[in-house]
Design a protein around this motif. Structure first.
Motif, mmCIF file in Angstrom:
data_model
loop_
_atom_site.group_PDB
_atom_site.id
_atom_site.type_symbol
_atom_site.label_atom_id
_atom_site.label_comp_id
_atom_site.label_asym_id
_atom_site.label_seq_id
_atom_site.Cartn_x
_atom_site.Cartn_y
_atom_site.Cartn_z
ATOM 1 N N ASP A 119 18.978 17.543 -4.018
ATOM 2 C CA ASP A 119 19.200 18.932 -3.629
ATOM 3 C C ASP A 119 18.781 19.067 -2.159
ATOM 4 O O ASP A 119 19.239 18.306 -1.335
ATOM 5 N N ASP A 120 17.913 20.001 -1.836
ATOM 6 C CA ASP A 120 17.520 20.177 -0.443
ATOM 7 C C ASP A 120 16.084 19.691 -0.187
ATOM 8 O O ASP A 120 15.423 20.137 0.745
ATOM 9 N N VAL A 121 15.612 18.757 -1.018
ATOM 10 C CA VAL A 121 14.223 18.286 -0.911
ATOM 11 C C VAL A 121 14.178 16.770 -0.691
ATOM 12 O O VAL A 121 14.871 16.008 -1.367
ATOM 13 N N ARG A 122 13.364 16.360 0.245
ATOM 14 C CA ARG A 122 13.029 14.938 0.433
ATOM 15 C C ARG A 122 11.531 14.764 0.205
ATOM 16 O O ARG A 122 10.711 15.525 0.736
ATOM 17 N N VAL A 123 11.183 13.743 -0.583
ATOM 18 C CA VAL A 123 9.784 13.391 -0.809
ATOM 19 C C VAL A 123 9.543 12.034 -0.154
ATOM 20 O O VAL A 123 10.031 11.012 -0.646
ATOM 21 N N PRO A 124 8.821 12.001 0.988
ATOM 22 C CA PRO A 124 8.598 10.736 1.697
ATOM 23 C C PRO A 124 7.256 10.099 1.318
ATOM 24 O O PRO A 124 6.229 10.768 1.237
ATOM 25 N N VAL A 125 7.272 8.791 1.079
ATOM 26 C CA VAL A 125 6.047 8.064 0.742
ATOM 27 C C VAL A 125 5.917 6.889 1.710
ATOM 28 O O VAL A 125 6.799 6.028 1.765
ATOM 29 N N LYS A 126 4.830 6.834 2.456
ATOM 30 C CA LYS A 126 4.621 5.741 3.413
ATOM 31 C C LYS A 126 4.176 4.495 2.653
ATOM 32 O O LYS A 126 3.212 4.519 1.891
ATOM 33 N N VAL A 127 4.902 3.403 2.876
ATOM 34 C CA VAL A 127 4.591 2.116 2.246
ATOM 35 C C VAL A 127 4.292 1.110 3.351
ATOM 36 O O VAL A 127 5.059 1.001 4.315
ATOM 37 N N THR A 128 3.173 0.399 3.230
ATOM 38 C CA THR A 128 2.814 -0.595 4.228
ATOM 39 C C THR A 128 2.562 -1.944 3.567
ATOM 40 O O THR A 128 2.178 -2.017 2.397
ATOM 41 N N VAL A 129 2.801 -3.006 4.331
ATOM 42 C CA VAL A 129 2.556 -4.373 3.863
ATOM 43 C C VAL A 129 1.916 -5.161 4.998
ATOM 44 O O VAL A 129 2.162 -4.876 6.172
ATOM 45 N N ASP A 130 1.106 -6.149 4.649
ATOM 46 C CA ASP A 130 0.477 -6.995 5.668
ATOM 47 C C ASP A 130 1.395 -8.182 5.934
ATOM 48 O O ASP A 130 1.123 -9.316 5.526
ATOM 49 N N THR A 131 2.482 -7.908 6.638
ATOM 50 C CA THR A 131 3.485 -8.935 6.892
ATOM 51 C C THR A 131 2.931 -10.085 7.725
ATOM 52 O O THR A 131 3.283 -11.249 7.507
ATOM 53 N N THR A 132 2.058 -9.765 8.666
ATOM 54 C CA THR A 132 1.475 -10.811 9.510
ATOM 55 C C THR A 132 0.721 -11.834 8.671
ATOM 56 O O THR A 132 0.908 -13.045 8.811
ATOM 57 N N GLU A 133 -0.107 -11.361 7.766
ATOM 58 C CA GLU A 133 -0.890 -12.256 6.915
ATOM 59 C C GLU A 133 0.018 -13.023 5.953
ATOM 60 O O GLU A 133 -0.172 -14.224 5.715
ATOM 61 N N LEU A 134 1.012 -12.339 5.392
ATOM 62 C CA LEU A 134 1.934 -12.993 4.464
ATOM 63 C C LEU A 134 2.722 -14.104 5.152
ATOM 64 O O LEU A 134 2.925 -15.188 4.591
ATOM 65 N N THR A 135 3.184 -13.832 6.381
ATOM 66 C CA THR A 135 3.942 -14.834 7.118
ATOM 67 C C THR A 135 3.065 -16.021 7.492
ATOM 68 O O THR A 135 3.481 -17.181 7.367
ATOM 69 N N ALA A 136 1.847 -15.729 7.957
ATOM 70 C CA ALA A 136 0.918 -16.809 8.312
ATOM 71 C C ALA A 136 0.622 -17.690 7.113
ATOM 72 O O ALA A 136 0.590 -18.927 7.221
ATOM 73 N N ALA A 137 0.423 -17.089 5.959
ATOM 74 C CA ALA A 137 0.152 -17.854 4.737
ATOM 75 C C ALA A 137 1.354 -18.698 4.340
ATOM 76 O O ALA A 137 1.208 -19.834 3.881
ATOM 77 N N SER A 138 2.554 -18.146 4.522
ATOM 78 C CA SER A 138 3.770 -18.876 4.193
ATOM 79 C C SER A 138 3.932 -20.109 5.076
ATOM 80 O O SER A 138 4.273 -21.199 4.604
ATOM 81 N N ILE A 139 3.665 -19.945 6.375
ATOM 82 C CA ILE A 139 3.771 -21.075 7.300
ATOM 83 C C ILE A 139 2.730 -22.134 6.975
ATOM 84 O O ILE A 139 3.019 -23.339 6.941
ATOM 85 N N GLN A 140 1.505 -21.680 6.719
ATOM 86 C CA GLN A 140 0.433 -22.613 6.402
ATOM 87 C C GLN A 140 0.756 -23.429 5.160
ATOM 88 O O GLN A 140 0.531 -24.644 5.117
ATOM 89 N N SER A 189 0.849 -1.191 0.000
ATOM 90 C CA SER A 189 0.000 0.000 0.000
ATOM 91 C C SER A 189 0.884 1.240 0.000
ATOM 92 O O SER A 189 1.806 1.355 0.815
ATOM 93 N N PHE A 190 0.619 2.154 -0.944
ATOM 94 C CA PHE A 190 1.315 3.437 -0.998
ATOM 95 C C PHE A 190 0.375 4.505 -0.446
ATOM 96 O O PHE A 190 -0.645 4.812 -1.062
ATOM 97 N N GLU A 191 0.725 5.043 0.727
ATOM 98 C CA GLU A 191 -0.104 6.081 1.347
ATOM 99 C C GLU A 191 -1.575 5.667 1.392
ATOM 100 O O GLU A 191 -2.481 6.476 1.170
ATOM 101 N N GLY A 192 -1.818 4.372 1.665
ATOM 102 C CA GLY A 192 -3.189 3.889 1.811
ATOM 103 C C GLY A 192 -3.820 3.333 0.558
ATOM 104 O O GLY A 192 -4.923 2.782 0.615
ATOM 105 N N THR A 193 -3.156 3.462 -0.587
ATOM 106 C CA THR A 193 -3.686 2.913 -1.843
ATOM 107 C C THR A 193 -3.021 1.579 -2.142
ATOM 108 O O THR A 193 -1.797 1.502 -2.266
#
Length: 284
Positions: free
Chosen positions: A167-188, A87-91
């Motif tokens: 230069d003197d600019v930073r553009v930050p983008v929040k990225v999220t992942v559902d690691t808990t679900e991915l790990t659970a699926a991997s174990i299963q 997810s990028f900034e919630g999308t």
């Protein structure tokens, strides 16, 4: 049979010419290519881009105009790929390969995750291929960055900050992942072949199940299995002792922690000496 001297000279010249035709001249690129790989949680990101320099120029608003789509680097559009849904900034964006376009502005940047990874330039941009379009506020950097840099910061299991620095600019983008679900699926999925698991497989699965509260009884069994398969692994013994203590099995926890402490001392591992001493002080 003697070969005529004139033929030898001609042959040598022909061979030299053939070799020369395949020679390549290497020279430094004005905007060097870079490839970044970053894992957070269990998701791997790859970014391919070129890194132009400031070189005394006015960057944003001049070299990179405001209000126009930018390839976010030099030479060719920047590519970004990831092997699980993020997810990028919630999308939400499915796993895959994309192009990263941006539209700079003084107070707000538009960051575009573009679905046609084969697009060759901004001239080929078509908004119908936008997979995600988010807006973020740029941050003024205290120290200017000479070469355009893409990276990840604030790394955690479930999130990170993708940043664009120049230069003197930073553009930050929040990225999220559902690691808990991915790990659970991997174990299963891996449980279908549990007989092939290594001690590390058992320990990793046990720690995840215990941490998330998914199945703490099974976690205890798996960690016991890991310790039995690798009896000198004092780090897993410590984890097993903690799990036993959490289940109220105090005497067994003390016994396992004492074994871990003894092995940690033999290995001169200060971290696990301290952890076991703290655990024993708490549960004795």
């Amino acid at each position: 049979m003697l070969i005529p001297k004139t033929f030898s000279i001609f042959a040598a010249a022909s061979v030299f010419g053939a070799v020369s035709s395949f020679a390549q001249i290497k020279s430094p690129a004005p905007s060097p290519y870079s490839e970044l790989k970053q894992v957070f949680g269990v998701t791997e990101f790859t970014v391919e881009y070129s890194r132009p320099g400031v070189k005394g120029r006015e960057i944003y608003g001049e070299l990179v105009p405001y209000g126009k789509i930018w390839r976010t680097g030099a030479n060719a559009p920047t590519k970004i790929a990831f092997d699980s849904e993020v997810s990028f900034e919630g999308t939400t964006v499915p796993a895959g390969e994309y192009v990263l376009f941006t539209i700079p502005a003084e107070d707000e940047w538009t960051v575009i995750v573009y679905g046609d990874a084969k697009v060759g330039s901004v001239a080929g941009y078509d908004s119908k291929n936008d997979v995600a379009r988010v807006t973020v506020e740029p941050i003024e950097l205290s120290d200017a960055v000479e070469n355009f840099t893409i990276g990840f910061d604030d790394l955690a299991d479930e999130s990170a900050t993708l940043f664009l620095d120049w230069d003197d600019v930073r553009v930050p983008v929040k990225v999220t992942v559902d690691t808990t679900e991915l790990t659970a699926a991997s174990i299963q999925s891996a449980m279908s072949d549990i007989d092939s698991w290594s001690a590390r497989n058992y320990a990793d699965a046990a720690e995840f199940y215990h941490k998330t509260g998914k199945n703490t009884e099974l976690a205890l069994q798996w960690m016991e299995k890991a310790v039995s398969m690798s009896p000198n692994a004092f780090w897993w013994q410590y984890g097993y002792a903690k799990m036993l203590a959490d289940h109220g099995q105090t005497q067994q926890a003390i016994s396992v922690s004492e074994k871990s402490l003894k092995a940690a001392k033999a290995a001169d591992n200060a971290a696990y000496i301290a952890r076991n001493e703290a655990l024993l002080a708490k549960i004795r």
